[in-house]
Motif scaffolding. Structure first.
Motif, PDB file in Angstrom:
ATOM      1  N   SER A  39       2.332   5.250  -1.870  1.00  0.00           N
ATOM      2  CA  SER A  39       3.770   5.108  -1.654  1.00  0.00           C
ATOM      3  C   SER A  39       4.110   5.295  -0.188  1.00  0.00           C
ATOM      4  O   SER A  39       3.309   5.797   0.592  1.00  0.00           O
ATOM      5  CB  SER A  39       4.530   6.093  -2.536  1.00  0.00           C
ATOM      6  OG  SER A  39       4.138   7.398  -2.215  1.00  0.00           O
ATOM      7  N   CYS A  40       5.306   4.876   0.131  1.00  0.00           N
ATOM      8  CA  CYS A  40       5.820   4.887   1.489  1.00  0.00           C
ATOM      9  C   CYS A  40       5.617   6.277   2.109  1.00  0.00           C
ATOM     10  O   CYS A  40       5.923   7.256   1.446  1.00  0.00           O
ATOM     11  CB  CYS A  40       7.300   4.552   1.435  1.00  0.00           C
ATOM     12  SG  CYS A  40       8.029   4.327   3.038  1.00  0.00           S
ATOM     13  N   PRO A  41       5.136   6.421   3.320  1.00  0.00           N
ATOM     14  CA  PRO A  41       4.895   5.373   4.335  1.00  0.00           C
ATOM     15  C   PRO A  41       3.454   4.844   4.364  1.00  0.00           C
ATOM     16  O   PRO A  41       3.143   4.037   5.241  1.00  0.00           O
ATOM     17  CB  PRO A  41       5.169   6.143   5.638  1.00  0.00           C
ATOM     18  CG  PRO A  41       4.658   7.527   5.340  1.00  0.00           C
ATOM     19  CD  PRO A  41       4.933   7.760   3.871  1.00  0.00           C
ATOM     20  N   ILE A  54       2.311   1.010   5.037  1.00  0.00           N
ATOM     21  CA  ILE A  54       2.503   0.494   6.404  1.00  0.00           C
ATOM     22  C   ILE A  54       1.566   1.215   7.380  1.00  0.00           C
ATOM     23  O   ILE A  54       0.993   0.596   8.275  1.00  0.00           O
ATOM     24  CB  ILE A  54       3.973   0.679   6.866  1.00  0.00           C
ATOM     25  CG1 ILE A  54       4.936   0.054   5.854  1.00  0.00           C
ATOM     26  CG2 ILE A  54       4.173   0.121   8.265  1.00  0.00           C
ATOM     27  CD1 ILE A  54       5.162  -1.414   5.965  1.00  0.00           C
ATOM     28  N   ASP A 103      10.128  -3.456   3.989  1.00  0.00           N
ATOM     29  CA  ASP A 103       9.528  -2.768   5.136  1.00  0.00           C
ATOM     30  C   ASP A 103       8.412  -3.575   5.797  1.00  0.00           C
ATOM     31  O   ASP A 103       8.277  -3.564   7.025  1.00  0.00           O
ATOM     32  CB  ASP A 103       8.978  -1.400   4.710  1.00  0.00           C
ATOM     33  CG  ASP A 103      10.101  -0.396   4.470  1.00  0.00           C
ATOM     34  OD1 ASP A 103      11.274  -0.788   4.606  1.00  0.00           O
ATOM     35  OD2 ASP A 103       9.810   0.775   4.163  1.00  0.00           O
ATOM     36  N   ALA A 145       9.818  -6.232   8.021  1.00  0.00           N
ATOM     37  CA  ALA A 145      10.527  -5.607   9.148  1.00  0.00           C
ATOM     38  C   ALA A 145       9.531  -5.028  10.151  1.00  0.00           C
ATOM     39  O   ALA A 145       9.685  -5.175  11.365  1.00  0.00           O
ATOM     40  CB  ALA A 145      11.464  -4.507   8.640  1.00  0.00           C
ATOM     41  N   TRP A 146       8.463  -4.396   9.632  1.00  0.00           N
ATOM     42  CA  TRP A 146       7.446  -3.844  10.516  1.00  0.00           C
ATOM     43  C   TRP A 146       6.724  -4.968  11.272  1.00  0.00           C
ATOM     44  O   TRP A 146       6.548  -4.906  12.491  1.00  0.00           O
ATOM     45  CB  TRP A 146       6.409  -3.023   9.718  1.00  0.00           C
ATOM     46  CG  TRP A 146       5.167  -2.788  10.517  1.00  0.00           C
ATOM     47  CD1 TRP A 146       5.022  -1.910  11.543  1.00  0.00           C
ATOM     48  CD2 TRP A 146       3.920  -3.480  10.388  1.00  0.00           C
ATOM     49  NE1 TRP A 146       3.758  -2.001  12.067  1.00  0.00           N
ATOM     50  CE2 TRP A 146       3.064  -2.961  11.378  1.00  0.00           C
ATOM     51  CE3 TRP A 146       3.454  -4.500   9.546  1.00  0.00           C
ATOM     52  CZ2 TRP A 146       1.753  -3.423  11.546  1.00  0.00           C
ATOM     53  CZ3 TRP A 146       2.165  -4.954   9.699  1.00  0.00           C
ATOM     54  CH2 TRP A 146       1.321  -4.414  10.698  1.00  0.00           C
ATOM     55  N   ASN A 182      14.674   1.027   7.338  1.00  0.00           N
ATOM     56  CA  ASN A 182      14.870  -0.115   8.236  1.00  0.00           C
ATOM     57  C   ASN A 182      16.357  -0.402   8.451  1.00  0.00           C
ATOM     58  O   ASN A 182      17.215   0.102   7.738  1.00  0.00           O
ATOM     59  CB  ASN A 182      14.054  -1.339   7.802  1.00  0.00           C
ATOM     60  CG  ASN A 182      14.531  -1.892   6.485  1.00  0.00           C
ATOM     61  OD1 ASN A 182      15.689  -2.261   6.362  1.00  0.00           O
ATOM     62  ND2 ASN A 182      13.641  -1.939   5.504  1.00  0.00           N
ATOM     63  N   TYR A 228      10.745   4.183  10.438  1.00  0.00           N
ATOM     64  CA  TYR A 228       9.526   4.996  10.564  1.00  0.00           C
ATOM     65  C   TYR A 228       8.362   4.205  11.132  1.00  0.00           C
ATOM     66  O   TYR A 228       7.510   4.729  11.844  1.00  0.00           O
ATOM     67  CB  TYR A 228       9.150   5.606   9.210  1.00  0.00           C
ATOM     68  CG  TYR A 228       8.683   4.601   8.184  1.00  0.00           C
ATOM     69  CD1 TYR A 228       9.597   3.927   7.385  1.00  0.00           C
ATOM     70  CD2 TYR A 228       7.330   4.316   8.013  1.00  0.00           C
ATOM     71  CE1 TYR A 228       9.188   2.993   6.453  1.00  0.00           C
ATOM     72  CE2 TYR A 228       6.911   3.379   7.079  1.00  0.00           C
ATOM     73  CZ  TYR A 228       7.843   2.718   6.310  1.00  0.00           C
ATOM     74  OH  TYR A 228       7.419   1.792   5.393  1.00  0.00           O
ATOM     75  N   PHE A 229       8.337   2.896  10.836  1.00  0.00           N
ATOM     76  CA  PHE A 229       7.189   2.101  11.300  1.00  0.00           C
ATOM     77  C   PHE A 229       7.230   1.823  12.798  1.00  0.00           C
ATOM     78  O   PHE A 229       6.266   1.356  13.358  1.00  0.00           O
ATOM     79  CB  PHE A 229       7.019   0.813  10.475  1.00  0.00           C
ATOM     80  CG  PHE A 229       8.290   0.050  10.235  1.00  0.00           C
ATOM     81  CD1 PHE A 229       8.860  -0.714  11.233  1.00  0.00           C
ATOM     82  CD2 PHE A 229       8.905   0.095   8.996  1.00  0.00           C
ATOM     83  CE1 PHE A 229      10.026  -1.432  11.006  1.00  0.00           C
ATOM     84  CE2 PHE A 229      10.075  -0.622   8.749  1.00  0.00           C
ATOM     85  CZ  PHE A 229      10.636  -1.384   9.760  1.00  0.00           C
ATOM     86  N   LYS A 231      12.829   7.524   0.007  1.00  0.00           N
ATOM     87  CA  LYS A 231      12.345   8.378  -1.094  1.00  0.00           C
ATOM     88  C   LYS A 231      11.854   9.759  -0.653  1.00  0.00           C
ATOM     89  O   LYS A 231      11.679  10.631  -1.485  1.00  0.00           O
ATOM     90  CB  LYS A 231      11.213   7.677  -1.820  1.00  0.00           C
ATOM     91  CG  LYS A 231      11.667   6.465  -2.600  1.00  0.00           C
ATOM     92  CD  LYS A 231      10.480   5.814  -3.270  1.00  0.00           C
ATOM     93  CE  LYS A 231      10.721   4.357  -3.544  1.00  0.00           C
ATOM     94  NZ  LYS A 231       9.462   3.617  -3.711  1.00  0.00           N
ATOM     95  N   GLY A 244       8.863  10.311   1.558  1.00  0.00           N
ATOM     96  CA  GLY A 244       7.552  10.284   2.213  1.00  0.00           C
ATOM     97  C   GLY A 244       7.618  10.036   3.714  1.00  0.00           C
ATOM     98  O   GLY A 244       7.029  10.787   4.510  1.00  0.00           O
ATOM     99  N   SER A 245       8.346   9.010   4.128  1.00  0.00           N
ATOM    100  CA  SER A 245       8.392   8.669   5.549  1.00  0.00           C
ATOM    101  C   SER A 245       9.128   9.719   6.355  1.00  0.00           C
ATOM    102  O   SER A 245       8.775   9.996   7.502  1.00  0.00           O
ATOM    103  CB  SER A 245       9.076   7.320   5.753  1.00  0.00           C
ATOM    104  OG  SER A 245       8.516   6.374   4.910  1.00  0.00           O
ATOM    105  N   MET A 282       6.800  12.530   7.049  1.00  0.00           N
ATOM    106  CA  MET A 282       5.830  12.174   8.090  1.00  0.00           C
ATOM    107  C   MET A 282       6.466  12.292   9.479  1.00  0.00           C
ATOM    108  O   MET A 282       5.900  12.910  10.388  1.00  0.00           O
ATOM    109  CB  MET A 282       5.327  10.738   7.867  1.00  0.00           C
ATOM    110  CG  MET A 282       4.366  10.251   8.948  1.00  0.00           C
ATOM    111  SD  MET A 282       3.901   8.510   8.761  1.00  0.00           S
ATOM    112  CE  MET A 282       5.368   7.690   9.378  1.00  0.00           C
TER     113      MET A 282
END
Lengths: 75, 375
Positions: free
Chosen positions: A13-15, A18, A46, A49-50, B28, B49-50, B75, B77-78, B81
């Motif tokens: 799952s996120c992140p 990516i 995402d 977008a990334w 985003n 985050y990316f 959610k 997670g990011s 981080m």
């Protein structure tokens, strides 16, 4: 379309999808294609977008049952 | 330095108490622009985050040292981080537990006022989504209006108040959020009411909510009376509680009015909407306090966090109640409408009982603002 490499990040799952995709991409050469398999739905928005921000091109995208597949060409 | 957890409840207190907070939103750009945590005194920085995978050095100078910094993502997670990276760079930082998903789900119960003989009325403010639910409490019994899908919040609250939930109403078939009404009724043995004109396609049993229907709640026999008030949907029904409060559903909000198009029939229902707003409501006492089913932005919140205003004040101030020409009114509520709420057609199907998505799917459907109004 011949992917240079396939990255399986299903179940992550996120992140992480990516993060792993970026790491993998860093090892490839310009023009190489990375095929990424991901189940986290956040990747739908995402990943493009990334890729866009990083300058890579998503040349194809498939949805197979629960699995999203991205084909990303390295800039 | 340290990474701290902040809960949606803690963020809600900051909104209501007008505290400052710096939000680093790492979703985003589209997601951030569409929908974010709104606070009177909040500042924002949106960097996905990316874009921070190679490090946070560039943003550290942009983070204020004199207020709490909260990292937010979809959610969790990011945000965790990024928060860890910021902490590694020497700063204290918070992340939002459960991300926007938990923000969208959080309900803050706030007392709106007292009713006859010790009765009370509570508003359940869902800050992240702009949904408002109500519970009328009188000794021994309760009635609920427009409950959102988090059934346990209502049943637990009733337990705390030591009341039995007897009546559960939906003012209309909702299109922006999933109703908890019939699930609460099933769990408690209460009667579930829905306006029959909105319920033609529903696949479960319900009690018709007809014009003039009155129920009495608790030992103080607080009256909850129905007033047919179509326009947002053809079945939309308002409630008058204890001759003091007017629950308007999605017909009339504090700074806007209901849109007539979410069930696909804008043109047909414009006349009904106008009739309700300009005639039916005008015949009511101006001292009634309007309690709507939604708010659109936090400017509509009162000091204590409630969303409520005197009908007479709305008649004077709400733009939607002051459009003289019928033609202009029609134009306002049918042309150039804002985008429709996320997954509104699916949400209607859920509320009709036609589909039964799991909890994660329901959360996904309800992402984003409610968008039930036109201004």
């Amino acid at each position: 379309m011949n992917p240079t490499k396939i990255l399986d990040v299903k179940g992550m799952s996120c992140p992480m999808p990516i993060v792993r995709t970026k790491k993998e991409m860093d090892t490839l050469n310009t023009g190489d294609i990375l095929e990424v398999h991901v189940t986290d739905k956040g990747a739908l928005s995402d990943m493009p977008a990334w890729a866009n921000a990083a300058g890579h091109t998503i040349i194809d995208q498939e949805e197979d049952a629960e699995v999203l597949k991205f084909f990303i060409k390295k800039a | 330095m340290t990474v701290f957890k902040m809960t949606a409840a803690q963020v809600a207190r900051k909104v209501i108490e007008n505290q400052s907070l710096f939000i680093l939103d790492v979703r985003n750009k589209d997601a951030f622009e569409d929908w974010k945590i709104e606070g009177h005194s909040f500042d924002y920085l949106n960097i996905p985050y990316f874009d921070l995978l190679d490090g946070v050095d560039e943003i550290i100078p942009k983070l204020p040292a004199d207020k709490d910094v909260l990292v937010v993502c979809a959610k969790e997670g990011s945000s965790l981080m990024v928060a860890e990276m910021i902490s590694d760079a020497g700063r204290d930082v918070f992340y939002l537990e459960g991300g926007m998903k938990s923000w969208s789900s959080y309900l803050e119960p706030i007392k709106v006022g007292d009713l006859t003989d010790g009765g009370e009325i509570y508003q359940f403010v869902r800050l992240g989504k702009g949904c408002l639910s109500y519970m009328v409490v009188s000794e021994g019994e309760a009635a609920i209006i427009d409950a959102v899908r988090f059934k346990d919040v209502f049943t637990n609250f009733a337990k705390e108040k030591n009341v039995e939930i007897k009546h559960v109403f939906d003012t209309h078939l909702h299109a922006d959020h999933i109703s908890g009404g019939r699930h609460i009724a099933k769990a408690t043995g209460a009667t579930y009411y829905l306006p029959p004109k909105d319920a033609e396609e529903v696949v479960f049993d319900y009690t018709p909510l007809e014009d003039d229907l009155t129920v009495k709640v608790g030992t103080s026999q607080i009256e909850v009376g129905a007033l047919y008030s179509p326009g947002h949907t053809i079945g939309s029904t308002s409630f008058i509680v204890d001759s003091k409060y007017l629950l308007t559903g999605d017909i009339l909000f504090i700074d806007s009015i209901g849109r007539p198009d979410l069930a696909g029939l804008a043109e047909d229902w414009v006349g009904d909407l106008r009739e309700t707003l300009y005639h039916r409501y005008r015949e009511l006492a101006e001292d009634l306090i309007v309690l709507p089913a939604h708010f659109m932005n936090i400017e509509e919140l009162n000091e204590e966090g409630t969303v409520a205003k005197r009908l007479g004040d709305l008649v004077a101030e709400n733009h939607g109640l002051n459009i003289e020409s019928e033609e202009e009114f029609r134009h306002t509520v049918t042309d150039n409408l804002p985008p429709q709420p996320n997954a509104y057609e699916l949400i209607r199907q859920v509320n009709m009982g036609k589909i039964t998505p799991d909890n994660d799917e329901q959360t996904e459907m309800e992402i984003g603002p409610n968008r039930c109004a036109v201004r």
